[in-house]
Design an enzyme around this catalytic site. Structure first.
Site, PDB file in Angstrom:
ATOM      1  N   SER A 137       0.800  -1.220   0.229  1.00 53.85           N
ATOM      2  CA  SER A 137      -0.121  -0.130   0.009  1.00 53.85           C
ATOM      3  C   SER A 137       0.951   1.332  -0.076  1.00 53.85           C
ATOM      4  CB  SER A 137      -0.821   0.125   1.311  1.00 53.85           C
ATOM      5  OG  SER A 137      -1.803  -1.261   1.436  1.00 53.85           O
ATOM      6  N   HIS A 143      -1.457  -2.677  -7.056  1.00 53.08           N
ATOM      7  CA  HIS A 143      -1.883  -2.519  -5.820  1.00 53.08           C
ATOM      8  C   HIS A 143      -3.468  -2.773  -6.035  1.00 53.08           C
ATOM      9  CE1 HIS A 143      -3.075   0.684  -2.545  1.00 53.08           C
ATOM     10  NE2 HIS A 143      -3.197  -0.482  -2.157  1.00 53.08           N
ATOM     11  N   GLU A 180      -3.723  -0.267  -9.023  1.00 51.05           N
ATOM     12  CA  GLU A 180      -2.750   1.057  -9.137  1.00 51.05           C
ATOM     13  C   GLU A 180      -1.361   0.237  -9.501  1.00 51.05           C
ATOM     14  OE1 GLU A 180      -2.274   3.045  -5.217  1.00 51.05           O
ATOM     15  OE2 GLU A 180      -2.135   5.015  -6.148  1.00 51.05           O
ATOM     16  N   ASN A 216      -3.479   5.701  -1.215  1.00 51.34           N
ATOM     17  CA  ASN A 216      -3.367   6.021   0.317  1.00 51.34           C
ATOM     18  C   ASN A 216      -2.619   7.280   0.737  1.00 51.34           C
ATOM     19  OD1 ASN A 216      -4.329   3.434   1.293  1.00 51.34           O
ATOM     20  ND2 ASN A 216      -2.738   2.656   0.083  1.00 51.34           N
TER      21      ASN A 216
END
Ligand SMILES: NC(=O)c1ccc[n+]([C@@H]2O[C@H](COP(=O)([O-])OP(=O)(O)OC[C@H]3O[C@@H](n4cnc5c(N)ncnc54)[C@H](O)[C@@H]3O)[C@@H](O)[C@H]2O)c1
Length: 296
Positions: free
Chosen positions: A118, A139, A151, A189
């Site tokens: 992450s 991701h 991602e 994130n």
């Protein structure tokens, strides 16, 4: 690309293994913890059956998907024939270092090495390997069988060939791959975690209680889930690790993990996966009761 090894059978690993198997890949899912593997096998079966019941897949695809999956604590033989290895082990640099060093030793040199991290730098992970051009971030989002985004993180040395292959793979899995450069927390994130941290600070300063904060963000902002419940869903330990990487890398105060988050992780209240976080998930996981009480 045919043979995939997914390492780590926790919240993310089981969903990642599920989507690869459903799309026709041979998948070995491995974890050092046998109980996690057993839980992952049960979760994947349940989720495939749910898709069958909703007529999104038929019984043949359900059976074929399960047949393509192997659950093992001894992945060495699967590494030998892997085209892609993807790790979803705990968000901890030392843990990931060991895994990436194993990838270099045990997989063919043609094998792509991907991380579902992450927030941890893809450049740092690539440095643990013998093939930086083949290291990439992939991701996924929770729950993986449902969320349409991947991602894709490009390290400084990641080759165009690797990126093209991974982008095509994301499409093959029915996802949209969005490219991001290697920076703390990438896009998702870096934007999401300050909101969760601020929701915890709002709770800590008694501006409202858990249900109130989540209701404001759902009813007022149209979020499908409030930030505190989302934190439980992500895993409070994962949230803490991501905030630590963000704070370390970006040095902005709003990334500094709030003490309530640290205390809850230390107490073992990790959210859905431990049965308790800001909410309690033991009685009725679909309608959890508030477990963190602050309001006078
Ligand atoms: N939870 C989320 O919503 C989310 C979303 C996107 C990405 N991620 C990332 O995915 C990764 C996994 O997160 P998670 O939430 O699934 O964690 P988790 O705690 O649910 O699962 C981690 C698993 O890794 C296993 N493991 C640890 N060390 C291992 C090793 N050396 N070899 C094999 N297995 C090992 C553990 O036994 C555990 O089953 C992390 O990098 C996290 O940041 C999480």
């Amino acid at each position: 690309m045919k043979n995939i090894v997914v390492v780590g059978a926790g919240t993310m690993g089981n969903g990642i293994a599920h989507v690869f198997a459903q799309q026709g890949f041979n998948v070995a899912l491995t974890d050092q913890n046998k109980q996690q593997l057993d839980r992952a096998a049960a979760t994947i079966k349940k989720n495939l059956e749910r898709l069958r019941d909703k007529e999104k897949i038929d019984t043949n695809l359900l059976t074929a998907s399960l047949d393509r999956l192997v659950f093992t604590t001894e992945p060495a033989n699967y590494y030998k024939n892997a085209d892609l290895v993807l790790e979803a082990v705990s968000e901890n640099l030392q843990v990931k270092k060991i895994v990436f060093e194993q990838f270099s030793k045990l997989t063919p040199t043609t094998c792509l090495l991907a991380s579902n991290t992450s927030s941890i730098s893809i450049n740092i992970l690539a440095n643990f390997t013998d093939r930086q051009d083949k290291v990439v971030g992939m991701h996924f989002f929770n729950p993986v069988p449902i969320m349409p985004l991947v991602e894709i993180i490009k390290g400084d040395a990641t080759s165009e060939e690797t990126l093209t292959t991974i982008k095509a793979l994301a499409t093959q899995l029915g996802k949209t791959g969005i490219l991001a450069n290697d920076a703390p927390g990438f896009v998702a994130n870096r934007v999401l975690l300050p909101m969760i941290n601020e929701a915890i600070r709002t709770l800590g300063e008694n501006v409202s209680d858990v249900a109130g904060i989540d209701a404001v963000m759902k009813l007022g902002m149209g979020h499908p889930m409030g930030p505190l419940q989302l934190a439980d869903f992500i895993g409070l330990d994962v949230c803490l690790s991501i905030l630590e990487v963000l704070y370390d890398g970006l040095k902005k105060p709003h990334y500094q993990p709030h003490p309530i988050l640290i205390e809850m992780v230390q107490a073992g209240h990790l959210g859905v996966k431990s049965g308790r976080g800001f909410y309690a998930y033991t009685n009725d996981p679909k309608n959890p009761e508030v477990a963190y009480k602050n309001h006078p």
